[in-house]
Design a protein around this motif. Sequence first.
Motif, PDB file in Angstrom:
ATOM      1  N   HIS A   1       0.815  -1.218   0.000  1.00 54.60           N
ATOM      2  CA  HIS A   1       0.000   0.000   0.000  1.00 54.60           C
ATOM      3  C   HIS A   1       0.848   1.268   0.000  1.00 54.60           C
ATOM      4  O   HIS A   1       0.404   2.309  -0.490  1.00 54.60           O
ATOM      5  N   CYS A   2       2.072   1.181   0.531  1.00 53.07           N
ATOM      6  CA  CYS A   2       2.857   2.379   0.810  1.00 53.07           C
ATOM      7  C   CYS A   2       3.928   2.678  -0.235  1.00 53.07           C
ATOM      8  O   CYS A   2       4.096   3.831  -0.632  1.00 53.07           O
ATOM      9  N   LEU A   3       4.655   1.659  -0.668  1.00 51.70           N
ATOM     10  CA  LEU A   3       5.875   1.872  -1.436  1.00 51.70           C
ATOM     11  C   LEU A   3       5.619   1.919  -2.935  1.00 51.70           C
ATOM     12  O   LEU A   3       4.605   1.399  -3.414  1.00 51.70           O
ATOM     13  N   PRO A   4       6.544   2.505  -3.699  1.00 54.25           N
ATOM     14  CA  PRO A   4       6.473   2.393  -5.154  1.00 54.25           C
ATOM     15  C   PRO A   4       6.463   0.928  -5.570  1.00 54.25           C
ATOM     16  O   PRO A   4       6.967   0.052  -4.854  1.00 54.25           O
ATOM     17  N   LEU A   5       5.917   0.666  -6.745  1.00 52.84           N
ATOM     18  CA  LEU A   5       5.681  -0.711  -7.192  1.00 52.84           C
ATOM     19  C   LEU A   5       6.924  -1.586  -7.095  1.00 52.84           C
ATOM     20  O   LEU A   5       6.876  -2.695  -6.541  1.00 52.84           O
ATOM     21  N   LEU A   6       8.047  -1.140  -7.631  1.00 53.55           N
ATOM     22  CA  LEU A   6       9.233  -1.994  -7.684  1.00 53.55           C
ATOM     23  C   LEU A   6       9.791  -2.274  -6.293  1.00 53.55           C
ATOM     24  O   LEU A   6      10.329  -3.354  -6.043  1.00 53.55           O
TER      25      LEU A   6
ATOM     26  N   VAL B   1      14.265  -9.788 -10.847  1.00 52.97           N
ATOM     27  CA  VAL B   1      12.885  -9.342 -10.590  1.00 52.97           C
ATOM     28  C   VAL B   1      12.606  -8.051 -11.341  1.00 52.97           C
ATOM     29  O   VAL B   1      11.578  -7.908 -12.019  1.00 52.97           O
ATOM     30  N   LEU B   2      13.517  -7.104 -11.217  1.00 54.16           N
ATOM     31  CA  LEU B   2      13.319  -5.801 -11.846  1.00 54.16           C
ATOM     32  C   LEU B   2      13.390  -5.893 -13.369  1.00 54.16           C
ATOM     33  O   LEU B   2      12.568  -5.299 -14.078  1.00 54.16           O
ATOM     34  N   ALA B   3      14.381  -6.636 -13.870  1.00 54.36           N
ATOM     35  CA  ALA B   3      14.510  -6.776 -15.324  1.00 54.36           C
ATOM     36  C   ALA B   3      13.282  -7.460 -15.907  1.00 54.36           C
ATOM     37  O   ALA B   3      12.769  -7.049 -16.963  1.00 54.36           O
ATOM     38  N   ASN B   4      12.791  -8.495 -15.243  1.00 55.03           N
ATOM     39  CA  ASN B   4      11.603  -9.186 -15.725  1.00 55.03           C
ATOM     40  C   ASN B   4      10.408  -8.228 -15.800  1.00 55.03           C
ATOM     41  O   ASN B   4       9.647  -8.239 -16.772  1.00 55.03           O
ATOM     42  N   TYR B   5      10.263  -7.389 -14.779  1.00 52.03           N
ATOM     43  CA  TYR B   5       9.176  -6.401 -14.794  1.00 52.03           C
ATOM     44  C   TYR B   5       9.309  -5.472 -16.001  1.00 52.03           C
ATOM     45  O   TYR B   5       8.327  -5.239 -16.727  1.00 52.03           O
ATOM     46  N   HIS B   6      10.497  -4.942 -16.221  1.00 50.52           N
ATOM     47  CA  HIS B   6      10.678  -3.992 -17.329  1.00 50.52           C
ATOM     48  C   HIS B   6      10.462  -4.666 -18.687  1.00 50.52           C
ATOM     49  O   HIS B   6       9.842  -4.077 -19.588  1.00 50.52           O
ATOM     50  N   PHE B   7      10.949  -5.894 -18.852  1.00 45.99           N
ATOM     51  CA  PHE B   7      10.769  -6.589 -20.124  1.00 45.99           C
ATOM     52  C   PHE B   7       9.297  -6.879 -20.382  1.00 45.99           C
ATOM     53  O   PHE B   7       8.800  -6.719 -21.501  1.00 45.99           O
ATOM     54  N   ARG B   8       8.596  -7.324 -19.349  1.00 44.21           N
ATOM     55  CA  ARG B   8       7.178  -7.667 -19.526  1.00 44.21           C
ATOM     56  C   ARG B   8       6.329  -6.441 -19.809  1.00 44.21           C
ATOM     57  O   ARG B   8       5.452  -6.463 -20.681  1.00 44.21           O
ATOM     58  N   THR B   9       6.565  -5.366 -19.062  1.00 42.40           N
ATOM     59  CA  THR B   9       5.758  -4.160 -19.290  1.00 42.40           C
ATOM     60  C   THR B   9       6.081  -3.509 -20.632  1.00 42.40           C
ATOM     61  O   THR B   9       5.281  -2.733 -21.151  1.00 42.40           O
TER      62      THR B   9
ATOM     63  N   GLY C   1       6.272  -5.254 -23.245  1.00 42.94           N
ATOM     64  CA  GLY C   1       5.592  -6.094 -24.224  1.00 42.94           C
ATOM     65  C   GLY C   1       6.479  -7.116 -24.906  1.00 42.94           C
ATOM     66  O   GLY C   1       6.102  -7.673 -25.941  1.00 42.94           O
ATOM     67  N   LEU C   2       7.642  -7.407 -24.319  1.00 38.30           N
ATOM     68  CA  LEU C   2       8.550  -8.371 -24.920  1.00 38.30           C
ATOM     69  C   LEU C   2       8.163  -9.797 -24.525  1.00 38.30           C
ATOM     70  O   LEU C   2       7.645 -10.028 -23.433  1.00 38.30           O
ATOM     71  N   GLN C   3       8.447 -10.737 -25.417  1.00 34.65           N
ATOM     72  CA  GLN C   3       8.218 -12.146 -25.121  1.00 34.65           C
ATOM     73  C   GLN C   3       9.422 -12.651 -24.334  1.00 34.65           C
ATOM     74  O   GLN C   3      10.545 -12.671 -24.835  1.00 34.65           O
ATOM     75  N   VAL C   4       9.181 -13.064 -23.100  1.00 31.69           N
ATOM     76  CA  VAL C   4      10.273 -13.377 -22.183  1.00 31.69           C
ATOM     77  C   VAL C   4      10.134 -14.802 -21.652  1.00 31.69           C
ATOM     78  O   VAL C   4       9.057 -15.224 -21.232  1.00 31.69           O
ATOM     79  N   ARG C   5      11.247 -15.529 -21.685  1.00 32.83           N
ATOM     80  CA  ARG C   5      11.365 -16.804 -20.982  1.00 32.83           C
ATOM     81  C   ARG C   5      12.494 -16.681 -19.970  1.00 32.83           C
ATOM     82  O   ARG C   5      13.545 -16.117 -20.269  1.00 32.83           O
TER      83      ARG C   5
ATOM     84  N   HIS D   1      18.916   2.783 -14.772  1.00 37.10           N
ATOM     85  CA  HIS D   1      18.725   3.167 -16.173  1.00 37.10           C
ATOM     86  C   HIS D   1      17.955   2.086 -16.949  1.00 37.10           C
ATOM     87  O   HIS D   1      18.424   1.611 -17.990  1.00 37.10           O
ATOM     88  N   PRO D   2      16.781   1.705 -16.473  1.00 39.77           N
ATOM     89  CA  PRO D   2      16.043   0.637 -17.162  1.00 39.77           C
ATOM     90  C   PRO D   2      15.628   1.002 -18.579  1.00 39.77           C
ATOM     91  O   PRO D   2      15.581   0.133 -19.456  1.00 39.77           O
ATOM     92  N   GLU D   3      15.339   2.278 -18.832  1.00 41.32           N
ATOM     93  CA  GLU D   3      14.947   2.670 -20.188  1.00 41.32           C
ATOM     94  C   GLU D   3      16.103   2.510 -21.169  1.00 41.32           C
ATOM     95  O   GLU D   3      15.915   2.089 -22.312  1.00 41.32           O
ATOM     96  N   ARG D   4      17.306   2.833 -20.706  1.00 39.07           N
ATOM     97  CA  ARG D   4      18.477   2.636 -21.552  1.00 39.07           C
ATOM     98  C   ARG D   4      18.695   1.151 -21.833  1.00 39.07           C
ATOM     99  O   ARG D   4      19.029   0.763 -22.962  1.00 39.07           O
ATOM    100  N   MET D   5      18.478   0.322 -20.827  1.00 42.04           N
ATOM    101  CA  MET D   5      18.576  -1.127 -21.010  1.00 42.04           C
ATOM    102  C   MET D   5      17.555  -1.594 -22.048  1.00 42.04           C
ATOM    103  O   MET D   5      17.886  -2.357 -22.970  1.00 42.04           O
TER     104      MET D   5
END
Length: 279
Positions: free
Chosen positions: A126-131, A180-188, A190-194, A256-260
């Motif tokens: 309830h309190c913290l940013p999503l990540l 955890v963080l990379a998976n979130y960024h890849f999924r959001t 719209g990339l196909q991730v395994r 720098h997730p956007e750069r990644m």
Amino acid sequence: MEIEAYLHGRGGAARTVHLRRSGYSRAMLDKALGSGRIVRVRRGIYGLPEAASELGLALRHNAVLTCLSAAPTYSLWTLHAPSVVHVSPGHRRALPGTVSHGRLLHPGHPWLPVAGLADVLIHALHCLPLLESLAMVQSAAQRGDVTVEFLRRKLPGNRNARARAVLDFVIPRADSILEVLANYHFRTAGLQVRRHVELQGVGEVDFLIEGTLVVETDGQTHLEPKQVRKDRARNNATVVGGHLFLRFGYADVVHHPERMLDQVRAVLEQSRRGAFSAR
């Protein structure tokens, strides 16, 4: 084991009886206390200096630590140390300089002034940013300390929709917070991730994106010379095996997730255009 390491493994503090049972004599406690390596939080409880101030604040005000301030007690992954103390005061009067959370619905820590794990995670959602809340929930869930289904049941209705949405990104296994963080960024994105794909001649890789691009996330251990040599051999084997390859470190994933993502998209786009077909 040094007493500091023991206390660190118990969330920063321990009762005298537990310390004595673990082999720390009264003389050892007095010596560590005299040198400032540990402090007396209250009668019968010793702690690390960095943990004692927050625990002492909670004890003085009949409150309990929760949310981000309780993460060390349960050895939960976090992105940042709390800049303020998060408490559940147990009364309506807010404590100055703290973030106050709601009432407790589950049994608390057996002897420390810390909320139970379930309440800590619910407060974080309830309190913290999503990540940040995702990192805490992921570490607890994959250890089997709590289940996503349990937390979802505790968060019904529209008012808890944002908190429930975080749970959608908890994965069965993550070897580091970076995964955890990379998976979130890849999924959001719209990339196909395994995840955790076994490749012949390479072994298990962190991610296989769009069936062609291997992505590895490197924590601190990957800077050790032995691991560097191992990673170099895996890099070569990945390319020889017919896959594209990218490797990202802590700063890339966390800061720098956007750069990644831009680099991942660029390689995938070049692959679609046949830039690597000469292989």
